[in-house]
Structure formats: structure tokens, C-alpha cells
Write a protein that holds these residues in place. Structure first.
Motif, PDB file in Angstrom:
ATOM      1  N   MET A 196       0.837  -1.194   0.000  1.00 41.48           N
ATOM      2  CA  MET A 196       0.000   0.000   0.000  1.00 41.48           C
ATOM      3  C   MET A 196       0.869   1.239   0.000  1.00 41.48           C
ATOM      4  SD  MET A 196      -2.683   1.264   2.853  1.00 41.48           S
ATOM      5  CE  MET A 196      -1.302   1.725   3.863  1.00 41.48           C
ATOM      6  N   CYS A 197       0.560   2.204  -0.850  1.00 41.10           N
ATOM      7  CA  CYS A 197       1.378   3.399  -0.987  1.00 41.10           C
ATOM      8  C   CYS A 197       1.471   4.181   0.307  1.00 41.10           C
ATOM      9  CB  CYS A 197       0.802   4.294  -2.080  1.00 41.10           C
ATOM     10  SG  CYS A 197       1.620   5.878  -2.289  1.00 41.10           S
ATOM     11  N   ALA A 198       0.315   4.362   0.971  1.00 35.12           N
ATOM     12  CA  ALA A 198       0.298   5.211   2.167  1.00 35.12           C
ATOM     13  C   ALA A 198       1.083   4.604   3.302  1.00 35.12           C
ATOM     14  CB  ALA A 198      -1.142   5.461   2.616  1.00 35.12           C
ATOM     15  N   SER A 199       1.246   3.306   3.306  1.00 33.14           N
ATOM     16  CA  SER A 199       1.826   2.653   4.469  1.00 33.14           C
ATOM     17  C   SER A 199       3.338   2.697   4.505  1.00 33.14           C
ATOM     18  CB  SER A 199       1.385   1.188   4.505  1.00 33.14           C
ATOM     19  OG  SER A 199       2.008   0.467   3.474  1.00 33.14           O
ATOM     20  N   VAL A 200       3.982   3.062   3.420  1.00 32.52           N
ATOM     21  CA  VAL A 200       5.416   2.916   3.379  1.00 32.52           C
ATOM     22  C   VAL A 200       6.158   4.189   3.741  1.00 32.52           C
ATOM     23  CG1 VAL A 200       5.207   1.127   1.649  1.00 32.52           C
ATOM     24  CG2 VAL A 200       5.567   3.476   0.915  1.00 32.52           C
ATOM     25  N   THR A 201       5.451   5.278   3.934  1.00 36.51           N
ATOM     26  CA  THR A 201       6.096   6.513   4.345  1.00 36.51           C
ATOM     27  C   THR A 201       6.100   6.569   5.851  1.00 36.51           C
ATOM     28  OG1 THR A 201       5.274   7.588   2.382  1.00 36.51           O
ATOM     29  CG2 THR A 201       6.098   9.011   4.121  1.00 36.51           C
ATOM     30  N   LEU A 202       7.265   6.373   6.463  1.00 32.50           N
ATOM     31  CA  LEU A 202       7.320   6.246   7.908  1.00 32.50           C
ATOM     32  C   LEU A 202       7.375   7.606   8.568  1.00 32.50           C
ATOM     33  CD1 LEU A 202       9.847   3.309   8.203  1.00 32.50           C
ATOM     34  CD2 LEU A 202       7.375   3.259   8.017  1.00 32.50           C
ATOM     35  N   LEU A 203       6.602   7.739   9.627  1.00 34.17           N
ATOM     36  CA  LEU A 203       6.536   8.982  10.372  1.00 34.17           C
ATOM     37  C   LEU A 203       7.766   9.148  11.233  1.00 34.17           C
ATOM     38  CD1 LEU A 203       4.899  11.425  11.452  1.00 34.17           C
ATOM     39  CD2 LEU A 203       3.954   9.884  13.165  1.00 34.17           C
TER      40      LEU A 203
ATOM     41  N   PRO B  71       0.883  -3.473  -3.606  1.00 29.09           N
ATOM     42  CA  PRO B  71       0.050  -2.781  -2.622  1.00 29.09           C
ATOM     43  C   PRO B  71      -0.948  -3.719  -1.948  1.00 29.09           C
ATOM     44  CG  PRO B  71       0.235  -1.469  -4.607  1.00 29.09           C
ATOM     45  CD  PRO B  71       0.860  -2.794  -4.913  1.00 29.09           C
ATOM     46  N   ALA B  72      -1.207  -3.446  -0.696  1.00 27.46           N
ATOM     47  CA  ALA B  72      -2.158  -4.264   0.054  1.00 27.46           C
ATOM     48  C   ALA B  72      -3.529  -4.203  -0.601  1.00 27.46           C
ATOM     49  CB  ALA B  72      -2.247  -3.768   1.489  1.00 27.46           C
ATOM     50  N   PRO B  73      -4.273  -5.285  -0.587  1.00 22.52           N
ATOM     51  CA  PRO B  73      -5.606  -5.270  -1.205  1.00 22.52           C
ATOM     52  C   PRO B  73      -6.556  -4.337  -0.474  1.00 22.52           C
ATOM     53  CG  PRO B  73      -5.259  -7.299   0.036  1.00 22.52           C
ATOM     54  CD  PRO B  73      -3.939  -6.600  -0.014  1.00 22.52           C
ATOM     55  N   ILE B  74      -7.507  -3.806  -1.209  1.00 21.52           N
ATOM     56  CA  ILE B  74      -8.560  -2.986  -0.623  1.00 21.52           C
ATOM     57  C   ILE B  74      -9.637  -3.923  -0.070  1.00 21.52           C
ATOM     58  CG2 ILE B  74     -10.295  -1.210  -1.022  1.00 21.52           C
ATOM     59  CD1 ILE B  74      -7.498  -0.150  -1.347  1.00 21.52           C
ATOM     60  N   LEU B  75      -9.848  -3.854   1.228  1.00 23.83           N
ATOM     61  CA  LEU B  75     -10.892  -4.659   1.849  1.00 23.83           C
ATOM     62  C   LEU B  75     -12.188  -3.860   1.943  1.00 23.83           C
ATOM     63  CD1 LEU B  75      -8.999  -6.471   4.753  1.00 23.83           C
ATOM     64  CD2 LEU B  75      -9.156  -7.071   2.330  1.00 23.83           C
ATOM     65  N   SER B  76     -13.283  -4.541   2.070  1.00 20.43           N
ATOM     66  CA  SER B  76     -14.577  -3.879   2.140  1.00 20.43           C
ATOM     67  C   SER B  76     -14.736  -3.141   3.462  1.00 20.43           C
ATOM     68  CB  SER B  76     -15.699  -4.906   1.993  1.00 20.43           C
ATOM     69  OG  SER B  76     -15.764  -5.725   3.155  1.00 20.43           O
ATOM     70  N   LYS B  77     -15.708  -2.253   3.484  1.00 21.76           N
ATOM     71  CA  LYS B  77     -16.042  -1.536   4.718  1.00 21.76           C
ATOM     72  C   LYS B  77     -16.335  -2.511   5.850  1.00 21.76           C
ATOM     73  CE  LYS B  77     -19.741   1.531   6.407  1.00 21.76           C
ATOM     74  NZ  LYS B  77     -20.935   2.311   5.967  1.00 21.76           N
ATOM     75  N   ALA B  78     -17.121  -3.551   5.566  1.00 23.09           N
ATOM     76  CA  ALA B  78     -17.453  -4.522   6.605  1.00 23.09           C
ATOM     77  C   ALA B  78     -16.214  -5.237   7.117  1.00 23.09           C
ATOM     78  CB  ALA B  78     -18.466  -5.540   6.062  1.00 23.09           C
ATOM     79  N   GLU B  79     -15.289  -5.567   6.220  1.00 20.36           N
ATOM     80  CA  GLU B  79     -14.061  -6.250   6.630  1.00 20.36           C
ATOM     81  C   GLU B  79     -13.181  -5.344   7.478  1.00 20.36           C
ATOM     82  OE1 GLU B  79     -13.081  -9.411   3.096  1.00 20.36           O
ATOM     83  OE2 GLU B  79     -12.982  -7.287   2.580  1.00 20.36           O
TER      84      GLU B  79
ATOM     85  N   GLU C  95      -2.119   6.814  -3.989  1.00 16.39           N
ATOM     86  CA  GLU C  95      -2.557   5.449  -3.720  1.00 16.39           C
ATOM     87  C   GLU C  95      -3.044   4.788  -5.009  1.00 16.39           C
ATOM     88  OE1 GLU C  95      -3.239   2.174  -1.192  1.00 16.39           O
ATOM     89  OE2 GLU C  95      -2.268   4.074  -0.726  1.00 16.39           O
ATOM     90  N   CYS C  96      -3.725   5.561  -5.825  1.00 20.63           N
ATOM     91  CA  CYS C  96      -4.235   5.024  -7.086  1.00 20.63           C
ATOM     92  C   CYS C  96      -3.110   4.708  -8.058  1.00 20.63           C
ATOM     93  CB  CYS C  96      -5.207   6.021  -7.712  1.00 20.63           C
ATOM     94  SG  CYS C  96      -6.716   6.269  -6.745  1.00 20.63           S
ATOM     95  N   LEU C  97      -2.141   5.592  -8.145  1.00 23.31           N
ATOM     96  CA  LEU C  97      -1.025   5.375  -9.066  1.00 23.31           C
ATOM     97  C   LEU C  97      -0.221   4.142  -8.679  1.00 23.31           C
ATOM     98  CD1 LEU C  97       0.236   9.042  -9.582  1.00 23.31           C
ATOM     99  CD2 LEU C  97      -1.012   7.607 -11.212  1.00 23.31           C
ATOM    100  N   ALA C  98      -0.156   3.865  -7.382  1.00 24.52           N
ATOM    101  CA  ALA C  98       0.576   2.676  -6.929  1.00 24.52           C
ATOM    102  C   ALA C  98      -0.117   1.395  -7.359  1.00 24.52           C
ATOM    103  CB  ALA C  98       0.721   2.705  -5.413  1.00 24.52           C
ATOM    104  N   ARG C  99      -1.390   1.497  -7.757  1.00 17.36           N
ATOM    105  CA  ARG C  99      -2.174   0.315  -8.114  1.00 17.36           C
ATOM    106  C   ARG C  99      -2.355   0.166  -9.622  1.00 17.36           C
ATOM    107  NH1 ARG C  99      -4.404  -1.792  -3.570  1.00 17.36           N
ATOM    108  NH2 ARG C  99      -4.037  -0.539  -1.702  1.00 17.36           N
ATOM    109  N   VAL C 100      -1.754   1.036 -10.430  1.00 18.92           N
ATOM    110  CA  VAL C 100      -1.820   0.903 -11.886  1.00 18.92           C
ATOM    111  C   VAL C 100      -1.128  -0.403 -12.281  1.00 18.92           C
ATOM    112  CG1 VAL C 100      -0.983   1.910 -14.026  1.00 18.92           C
ATOM    113  CG2 VAL C 100      -1.911   3.412 -12.232  1.00 18.92           C
TER     114      VAL C 100
END
Length: 448
Positions: free
Chosen positions: A1-8, A168-176, A435-440
Motif C-alpha cells: 500500500m502506498c500510504a503505508s510505506v512513508t514512515l513517520l 500494494p495491500a488489497p482494498i478490503l470492504s467496509k465490513a471487513e 494510492e491510485c497510481l501505486a495500483r496501476v
């Protein structure tokens, strides 16, 4: 996942009374952890979870605009109106449509780094390690909740324990995602229960009532109750509320808060804007309010908004109301309060068949918080929902996007007011462009 790899890089926070972390290293924590580094990393999670909350284009402000609690008339950026009210929300706009995504994931990743480092620290007991685990998992759950609250039916990534170059990590549903949050909170409770009598680190002033693993567990259960109500799992919500800090004999303000200050290295609360230079309250806050028996407005309105000397008008929108909730740059921001818990219990009681108990809770809030007269029995589900949403609107005003979230979960978005025919009501934010570009070449739904 794109957002997850930028460490704070955990920054200093005067309110947390900790050293400057600007030069701290994730590798140092992972490879050479010590009790001091563990404590600093744990405190840093509180810094991380408040990032993007009280900025003028942060969680409370942007969700407040979408939920018609607030406006932002910032003369330097018309997108507070052109994008947030007219649209479309643009995932390529990192301060608006693409906002409120990366920061929670950075904090979640930092919590994973902390959890991975714990077992290497021989100087901490197993009991102390359990306390840290329970704390970290609870904060992760809060971060995930803030993400899914903004993306809703688009879902969200869950796995942040992946390499930067991995798929990138899969997109899970809202319920998941909600199920994962619920499980994470339960894991956190188990760890906190085994966490002894004290944390091996200090918490910020906003957690003064939750400084021990046992008391922090009641905060964990409060979040669990909110999550289960959002899932319409009302039996689980009632169970969680029984383990929370809900009390009709304690102040309604009792709760956990994000802390802010003007100290060097810390972050002020940018929602403090008494002159209305940018942030104004929506006029419907007054026009939609009930009156007390003496004819004056709901006490929550009188306490939370005030009139400016003159009206402000921008792009055809007018308001002369400002919020008085945050009365200084150091004002804390609620995460969850006793008042919300009582209203969550009213909701869970009603939809579990206890209309008498639900009415008791609603009338407690009406009379205690609003100064209003008590009301009679509910005549239908729609009558109850209308009452509940109204009380939540004024009790939780401009605290965390509650009006927008409630309107969405009760299918009432179409009832939100539009100042102009060109305005639109949005149900969720898109995914950020990065995030979208990382999933192209296979972007997720919600990529614009």
C-alpha cells in the motif's frame, strides 16, 4: 500500500513531556530497542494519531463542511467551497479530496514497528510489554476508524506490514475493515487486562483519566461501542458500553482528548478562530435548534457558537456564527466523551428492544446537556432516529464529523442543507492519487 510505506518521524510534543525525537530512527528502534525508546515510540503514537485532526483542512474541519456543521471562508484557498461544497472531491488534491489518508497509516505502521521491537527488550517485564501492546493496538484501531470513516463504502487497505516495493495491500470492504477494527480492539483489551497497574511510559494530558492499563481499557471499550454501533451490532455495543467509562453521575465532558499547545515543537489547535477569519459555524445550527422552557435556545447552541459583529459572505454563502468550543490554541479536541457514550447506549437500547431505557438516556441528554424539556415516548423508528440524530448533532457538534457520519449511516444525507443549488452532498472521500497510481494498471474503485 502506498500510504503505508512513508514512515513517520516522531516529532516532539511539549505536552507529552518527552525528548525531541526529530533525529530518532526507525531502524534504531527496531534493531536496538530500549525501554526509553519504547516509551518514546509509544508516546509518539499519540502525536501521530492527532496529525490531521485539528488543522483547518483536517478531519474535524473537512467532515464538518461535508456535514454542514461548518464553513471555511479562507480567502487564500477557495477550494474549501469549490471542491468541498460544489465538487467533485479530487483525489489528486492532497489537502482536500485526497486528504485524511496517509497520516493514519503512518501511525499504524509506527505502531507495528513498536510492537515488533517489544520482544527484543529484556528490561521490560512481560506485564509491561502487554500494557504497551494493548495501548498500541487501541491507537491503531482509532487510526483505522478515522480512515474508514472518510472512505466508507470504498473500503480501505488493512495490511501495512509489507515492504515498500511489494504489491500494494488489497482494498478490503467496509465490513471487513470494521471487523478488523473490532478484533484489534478486543486484542488490545486482552493485552491491557494483562498489563498490570501502570504503563512504562507517560500519556498526554488528554488521557489524564486513562493513565493505567485498567482505566485505558475503558477507553478501548468506548471505541468498541462506537464501532459496534456503526456496524449495527447493538448487543456487542451494549456489552462494550458496560465496560466503558459511561456514567450518568460523572461529567458529560469526561473522556479522552487530543492535546495541543503553543509550546516549542508542539502543534496548536488550528480550529481556534474566534474572529471567523476562516472557520465559521453553519447558520442551521441556530435555526434547527429547539428552545428551552424559558424560550432561549438549546444550551449547547449558546455554549458552542456565538455571533460575529457582522456577517461574512463568500461565493454566495453567508454566516455570522463562529464556534466557541475551542477557546484557545491549546484547547483539547475530544476523541470520545461520556456524552457520546450515553447517546450510543440510547441507540443500542432502542434497537435492542428497550425503548424505555433509550428514552431515559435521550431525556437525560436533553435535560442535562441541552436544558430542554423531556420528550414523550417514541412513536416509530423514524421518530427515534430523528431524535437521536438531533441530540448527537448538538452534543457532538464540531468534534469529529459526527453529523456527516450519522447522516450517512441513517440514510439521511439528502436532508443536509445546501446553501446554493450548485452545492452537492458527498458520501465519502476518494482514494488519494498517489494510492491510485501505486495500483496501476488495476486501480481501485474510488480512484479519480
Amino acid at each position: 500500500m502506498c500510504a503505508s510505506v512513508t514512515l513517520l518521524v516522531i516529532s516532539a510534543c511539549k505536552d507529552l513531556v518527552v525528548p525531541d525525537y526529530n533525529d530518532s530512527s526507525i531502524d534504531d528502534l527496531t534493531n536496538n530497542p530500549t525501554p526509553t525508546k519504547i516509551a518514546q515510540a509509544a508516546q509518539g503514537l499519540l502525536v501521530g494519531t492527532r496529525v490531521g485532526i485539528a488543522e483547518q483542512n483536517g478531519y474535524i474541519s473537512l467532515l464538518g463542511i461535508l456535514g454542514r456543521e461548518s464553513y471555511n471562508f479562507d480567502p487564500a484557498d477557495p477550494r474549501f467551497i469549490t471542491e468541498m461544497l460544489i465538487g467533485p472531491l479530487d483525489g489528486g488534491s492532497p489537502a482536500f479530496g485526497g486528504n485524511l489518508f496517509g497520516d493514519p497509516y503512518r501511525d499504524i505502521r509506527n505502531a507495528n514497528n513498536l510492537l515488533n521491537a517489544l520482544d527484543k527488550v529484556n528490561e521490560l517485564s512481560d506485564v509491561q510489554k502487554s500494557a504497551v501492546r494493548g495501548f498500541a493496538k487501541t491507537i491503531q484501531a482509532l487510526d483505522y476508524l478515522n480512515v474508514i470513516n472518510t472512505r466508507d463504502d470504498l473500503g480501505a487497505p488493512l495490511d501495512v506490514n509489507i515492504e515498500p516495493t511489494a504489491t500494494p495491500a488489497p482494498i478490503l470492504s467496509k465490513a471487513e475493515i470494521f471487523a478488523a477494527i473490532s478484533s484489534l480492539l478486543d486484542e488490545g483489551l486482552t493485552d491491557l487486562t494483562a498489563g498490570g497497574t501502570a504503563f512504562p511510559f507517560s500519556l498526554s494530558p488528554g488521557f489524564d483519566d486513562f493513565k493505567t492499563p485498567a482505566s485505558f481499557a475503558t477507553f478501548n471499550r468506548a471505541l468498541k461501542a462506537r464501532v459496534e454501533a456503526y456496524r449495527t451490532n447493538y448487543a456487542a455495543a451494549l456489552t462494550a458500553l458496560n465496560g466503558s467509562f459511561l456514567s450518568t453521575s460523572e461529567p458529560l465532558t469526561l473522556g479522552a482528548y487530543h492535546s495541543y499547545s503553543t509550546g516549542s515543537g508542539d502543534t496548536p489547535n488550528a480550529l481556534y478562530d474566534p474572529a471567523g477569519r476562516a472557520i465559521l459555524a453553519h447558520p442551521s445550527i441556530e435555526t434547527g435548534a429547539e428552545h428551552k422552557p424559558d424560550g432561549s435556545l438549546d444550551a449547547r447552541v449558546l455554549a458552542k457558537v456565538a455571533h460575529l459583529p457582522e456577517e461574512h459572505t463568500v461565493q454566495g454563502i453567508t454566516s455570522d456564527l463562529v464556534f466557541t468550543i475551542y477557546n484557545s490554541p491549546s484547547a483539547p479536541v475530544p476523541i470520545i466523551r461520556n456524552e457520546e457514550l450515553i447517546l450510543l447506549r440510547a441507540e443500542a437500547r432502542y434497537f435492542s428492544g428497550d425503548q424505555v431505557g433509550a428514552l431515559s438516556d435521550i431525556n437525560f441528554i436533553r435535560t442535562t446537556s441541552g436544558g430542554l424539556a423531556p420528550r414523550g415516548p417514541f412513536t416509530s423508528d423514524a421518530d427515534f432516529v430523528a431524535e437521536l440524530v438531533k441530540q448527537r448533532r448538538y452534543s457532538l457538534l464540531f468534534e469529529g464529523g459526527h453529523r456527516w457520519i450519522d447522516a450517512r449511516r441513517f440514510n439521511l444525507l439528502s436532508t443536509l442543507p445546501k446553501a446554493l443549488p450548485t452545492h452537492n452532498i458527498f458520501s465519502r472521500f476518494p482514494f488519494p492519487e498517489a494510492e491510485c497510481l501505486a495500483r496501476v494498471p488495476a486501480p481501485a474503485q474510488g480512484c479519480t
